[in-house]
Design a protein around this motif. Structure first.
Motif, PDB file in Angstrom:
ATOM      1  N   LEU A 160       0.847  -1.187   0.000  1.00 54.39           N
ATOM      2  CA  LEU A 160       0.000   0.000   0.000  1.00 54.39           C
ATOM      3  C   LEU A 160       0.880   1.234   0.000  1.00 54.39           C
ATOM      4  O   LEU A 160       1.783   1.344   0.826  1.00 54.39           O
ATOM      5  CB  LEU A 160      -0.909   0.023   1.231  1.00 54.39           C
ATOM      6  N   ALA A 164       0.162   5.416  -0.055  1.00 52.18           N
ATOM      7  CA  ALA A 164      -0.880   6.441   0.001  1.00 52.18           C
ATOM      8  C   ALA A 164      -0.246   7.802   0.259  1.00 52.18           C
ATOM      9  O   ALA A 164       0.753   7.917   0.966  1.00 52.18           O
ATOM     10  CB  ALA A 164      -1.902   6.130   1.091  1.00 52.18           C
ATOM     11  N   SER A 170      -3.224   5.215  -3.279  1.00 46.12           N
ATOM     12  CA  SER A 170      -4.407   5.730  -2.591  1.00 46.12           C
ATOM     13  C   SER A 170      -4.127   7.132  -2.066  1.00 46.12           C
ATOM     14  O   SER A 170      -2.970   7.538  -1.922  1.00 46.12           O
ATOM     15  CB  SER A 170      -4.788   4.808  -1.431  1.00 46.12           C
ATOM     16  N   ARG A 207      -9.229   5.267  -2.705  1.00 47.34           N
ATOM     17  CA  ARG A 207      -8.338   4.128  -2.959  1.00 47.34           C
ATOM     18  C   ARG A 207      -7.863   4.117  -4.403  1.00 47.34           C
ATOM     19  O   ARG A 207      -8.508   4.667  -5.289  1.00 47.34           O
ATOM     20  CB  ARG A 207      -9.055   2.819  -2.660  1.00 47.34           C
TER      21      ARG A 207
END
Length: 174
Positions: A66, A68, A88, A99
């Protein structure tokens, strides 16, 4: 070296980052935009993430589970500023999530309950006295923000904002 990089903490030492490098498939990388990925500018609308930084973000997004970008701006504005669809965006100081691959941000359910109160507080406290100090109210969707950077008397503007913060806290606003 610029002022904010002279005091790099031990959190950025190589050994502190080892777990992220060793298990990227389980790691999340969260990065601030304004002042970190994009230089601070006089007018926030002029802020841009340099192309070289964008290319590094693309490479990081390929490696980690992930990635972000976090911003006080709306999540959709943050995405437009960074312009990478495979990561994201967390906007409005954590109130919104956009997202990777989504077209619309979602607002945290716990924020929806008090967003109306926040906007009422903003309308009630956006007075001519604040405007004379050149404090600006900005509607950020689920939240509002008061800005004073560039005010002729930043100390007076900051004092007014501190007083507003105390009122907000007394009113039970986060």
């Amino acid at each position: 070296m610029s002022g904010h990089t002279r005091a790099v903490t031990s959190a950025l030492l190589s050994e502190a980052l080892a777990p992220l490098r060793e298990r990227p498939e389980t790691a999340a990388i969260l990065l601030d935009i304004d002042g970190t990925l994009a230089p601070i500018v006089e007018h926030s609308a002029d802020a841009r993430v340099p192309e070289s930084t964008r290319q590094l973000l693309v490479e990081i997004a390929k490696r980690y589970r992930l990635v972000a970008c976090v911003s006080g701006r709306r999540a959709s504005e943050a995405r437009a500023m960074v312009a990478i669809g495979t990561i994201s965006y967390i906007g409005s100081h954590g109130a919104e999530l956009l997202r990777a691959g989504w077209t619309e941000p979602v607002i945290d359910e716990s924020v929806e309950d008090w967003a109306r109160r926040i906007h009422e507080f903003g309308r009630e406290t956006d007075t001519s006295d604040l405007r004379r100090l050149r404090v600006r109210l900005e509607d950020k969707g689920p939240i509002v923000a008061f800005h004073w950077r560039g005010a002729p008397d930043e100390d007076a503007a900051r004092a007014a904002i501190d007083a507003l913060a105390a009122r907000a806290e007394a009113a039970g606003l986060p």
